[in-house]
Design a protein around this motif. Structure first.
Motif, PDB file in Angstrom:
ATOM      1  N   LYS A  29      -6.372   2.153  -4.836  1.00 48.05           N
ATOM      2  CA  LYS A  29      -5.650   1.142  -4.063  1.00 48.05           C
ATOM      3  C   LYS A  29      -4.203   1.614  -3.969  1.00 48.05           C
ATOM      4  O   LYS A  29      -3.600   1.974  -4.986  1.00 48.05           O
ATOM      5  CB  LYS A  29      -5.697  -0.221  -4.744  1.00 48.05           C
ATOM      6  CG  LYS A  29      -7.059  -0.877  -4.706  1.00 48.05           C
ATOM      7  CD  LYS A  29      -7.013  -2.284  -5.297  1.00 48.05           C
ATOM      8  CE  LYS A  29      -8.372  -2.939  -5.247  1.00 48.05           C
ATOM      9  NZ  LYS A  29      -8.328  -4.326  -5.770  1.00 48.05           N
ATOM     10  N   HIS A  47      -0.269   0.981  -1.834  1.00 44.61           N
ATOM     11  CA  HIS A  47       0.612   0.357  -0.854  1.00 44.61           C
ATOM     12  C   HIS A  47       1.249   1.517  -0.098  1.00 44.61           C
ATOM     13  O   HIS A  47       1.470   2.601  -0.655  1.00 44.61           O
ATOM     14  CB  HIS A  47       1.694  -0.502  -1.523  1.00 44.61           C
ATOM     15  CG  HIS A  47       1.221  -1.889  -1.802  1.00 44.61           C
ATOM     16  ND1 HIS A  47       0.838  -2.773  -0.818  1.00 44.61           N
ATOM     17  CD2 HIS A  47       1.073  -2.558  -2.970  1.00 44.61           C
ATOM     18  CE1 HIS A  47       0.478  -3.916  -1.359  1.00 44.61           C
ATOM     19  NE2 HIS A  47       0.600  -3.810  -2.667  1.00 44.61           N
ATOM     20  N   ASP A  77       3.016   1.220  10.753  1.00 45.56           N
ATOM     21  CA  ASP A  77       2.103   0.421   9.929  1.00 45.56           C
ATOM     22  C   ASP A  77       2.659   0.329   8.520  1.00 45.56           C
ATOM     23  O   ASP A  77       3.385   1.220   8.065  1.00 45.56           O
ATOM     24  CB  ASP A  77       0.712   1.060   9.906  1.00 45.56           C
ATOM     25  CG  ASP A  77      -0.371   0.114   9.388  1.00 45.56           C
ATOM     26  OD1 ASP A  77      -0.114  -1.101   9.241  1.00 45.56           O
ATOM     27  OD2 ASP A  77      -1.492   0.587   9.143  1.00 45.56           O
ATOM     28  N   SER A  95       1.587  -1.787   4.515  1.00 44.86           N
ATOM     29  CA  SER A  95       0.762  -2.741   3.770  1.00 44.86           C
ATOM     30  C   SER A  95       1.617  -3.872   3.200  1.00 44.86           C
ATOM     31  O   SER A  95       1.089  -4.757   2.522  1.00 44.86           O
ATOM     32  CB  SER A  95       0.012  -2.023   2.639  1.00 44.86           C
ATOM     33  OG  SER A  95       0.927  -1.518   1.682  1.00 44.86           O
ATOM     34  N   ARG A 103       0.523  -7.546   2.472  1.00 43.83           N
ATOM     35  CA  ARG A 103      -0.946  -7.537   2.506  1.00 43.83           C
ATOM     36  C   ARG A 103      -1.467  -6.959   1.192  1.00 43.83           C
ATOM     37  O   ARG A 103      -0.718  -6.397   0.397  1.00 43.83           O
ATOM     38  CB  ARG A 103      -1.465  -6.660   3.654  1.00 43.83           C
ATOM     39  CG  ARG A 103      -1.005  -7.084   5.024  1.00 43.83           C
ATOM     40  CD  ARG A 103      -1.673  -6.302   6.129  1.00 43.83           C
ATOM     41  NE  ARG A 103      -1.658  -4.863   5.938  1.00 43.83           N
ATOM     42  CZ  ARG A 103      -1.495  -3.972   6.894  1.00 43.83           C
ATOM     43  NH1 ARG A 103      -1.332  -4.351   8.126  1.00 43.83           N
ATOM     44  NH2 ARG A 103      -1.497  -2.681   6.640  1.00 43.83           N
ATOM     45  N   PRO A 119      -3.267  -4.177  -1.066  1.00 43.17           N
ATOM     46  CA  PRO A 119      -3.203  -2.717  -0.958  1.00 43.17           C
ATOM     47  C   PRO A 119      -4.431  -2.176  -0.222  1.00 43.17           C
ATOM     48  O   PRO A 119      -5.490  -2.800  -0.209  1.00 43.17           O
ATOM     49  CB  PRO A 119      -3.210  -2.236  -2.410  1.00 43.17           C
ATOM     50  CG  PRO A 119      -3.038  -3.422  -3.264  1.00 43.17           C
ATOM     51  CD  PRO A 119      -3.328  -4.631  -2.445  1.00 43.17           C
ATOM     52  N   LEU A 120      -4.260  -1.013   0.393  1.00 46.21           N
ATOM     53  CA  LEU A 120      -5.356  -0.311   1.054  1.00 46.21           C
ATOM     54  C   LEU A 120      -6.256   0.288  -0.022  1.00 46.21           C
ATOM     55  O   LEU A 120      -5.777   0.968  -0.934  1.00 46.21           O
ATOM     56  CB  LEU A 120      -4.801   0.804   1.941  1.00 46.21           C
ATOM     57  CG  LEU A 120      -5.809   1.760   2.563  1.00 46.21           C
ATOM     58  CD1 LEU A 120      -6.687   1.015   3.574  1.00 46.21           C
ATOM     59  CD2 LEU A 120      -5.095   2.921   3.224  1.00 46.21           C
TER      60      LEU A 120
END
Length: 151
Positions: free
Chosen positions: A11, A13, A25, A27, A30, A32-33
Motif C-alpha cells: 500500500k 500513498h 493524480d 492519493s 483517499r 492508499p493504492l
C-alpha cells in the motif's frame, strides 16, 4: 526491516506530476493504492520504484516515457465523420468522449481538431508521451509470498 520484493502486495500513498510540476493524480484524501509488485497492475516505472523500499520510506521516482505509458502512437488518432455525430452535440477541442470499438469495449478519446467534415480523436492514454514524476510513500507491505531465507 522487510524490503519490498516482486510478488509483495503493498500500500502506497503517491503524488504524480508531469516534469513541469503539473499534478495529474494523487492519493491525498483517499485510501492508499494497493497493488501486487511485479504483476503489471501499475506502470513499470512505478513498480520498479517501490522495489527495495521499507515501510515508512518516502522517495521521488522519475519515470521516462518508455516505463510510463509509452510514446504517443499516431495510429491511435482517429478521423471520425462529423455526419455520425448527433447534430445537437456541441463539439470542442479538448472535449472527452467515449467510443465503442468493434468488440464493444469503451475507448476514451479526446477531440484534438475539428475539421469541416470530420473530427480528429486521440485514443492514446492521456499521459502517453510524457515523462512522469512520483513522490511515493510506502505505507504497508500487506502480504508477501513465503520465502525461505538461508543462513
Amino acid at each position: 526491516m522487510q524490503q519490498v520484493q516482486s510478488g509483495d502486495t503493498v500500500k502506497v500513498h503517491y503524488h504524480g506530476r508531469l516534469t513541469d510540476g503539473t499534478t495529474f493524480d494523487s492519493s491525498e484524501g483517499r485510501d492508499p493504492l494497493e497493488f501486487q509488485v511485479g504483476s503489471q497492475m501499475v506502470i513499470a516505472g512505478f513498480d520498479n520504484g517501490v522495489m527495495g523500499m521499507v515501510v515508512g520510506d518516502k522517495k521521488t521516482v522519475h519515470i521516462p516515457v518508455d516505463d510510463a505509458y509509452g510514446p504517443k502512437n499516431p495510429d491511435m488518432i482517429i478521423e471520425f465523420p462529423k455526419e455520425q455525430v448527433p447534430a445537437d452535440m456541441p463539439l470542442e477541442v479538448g472535449m472527452r468522449l467515449n467510443l465503442n470499438n468493434s468488440q464493444g469495449q469503451v475507448v476514451p478519446v479526446v477531440i484534438t481538431e475539428i475539421q469541416e467534415t470530420a473530427i480528429l480523436l486521440d485514443a492514446n492514454h492521456p499521459l502517453a508521451g510524457e515523462d512522469l514524476v512520483f513522490d511515493i510513500e510506502l505505507v504497508e507491505i500487506v502480504g508477501a509470498p513465503s520465502r525461505i531465507i538461508m543462513p
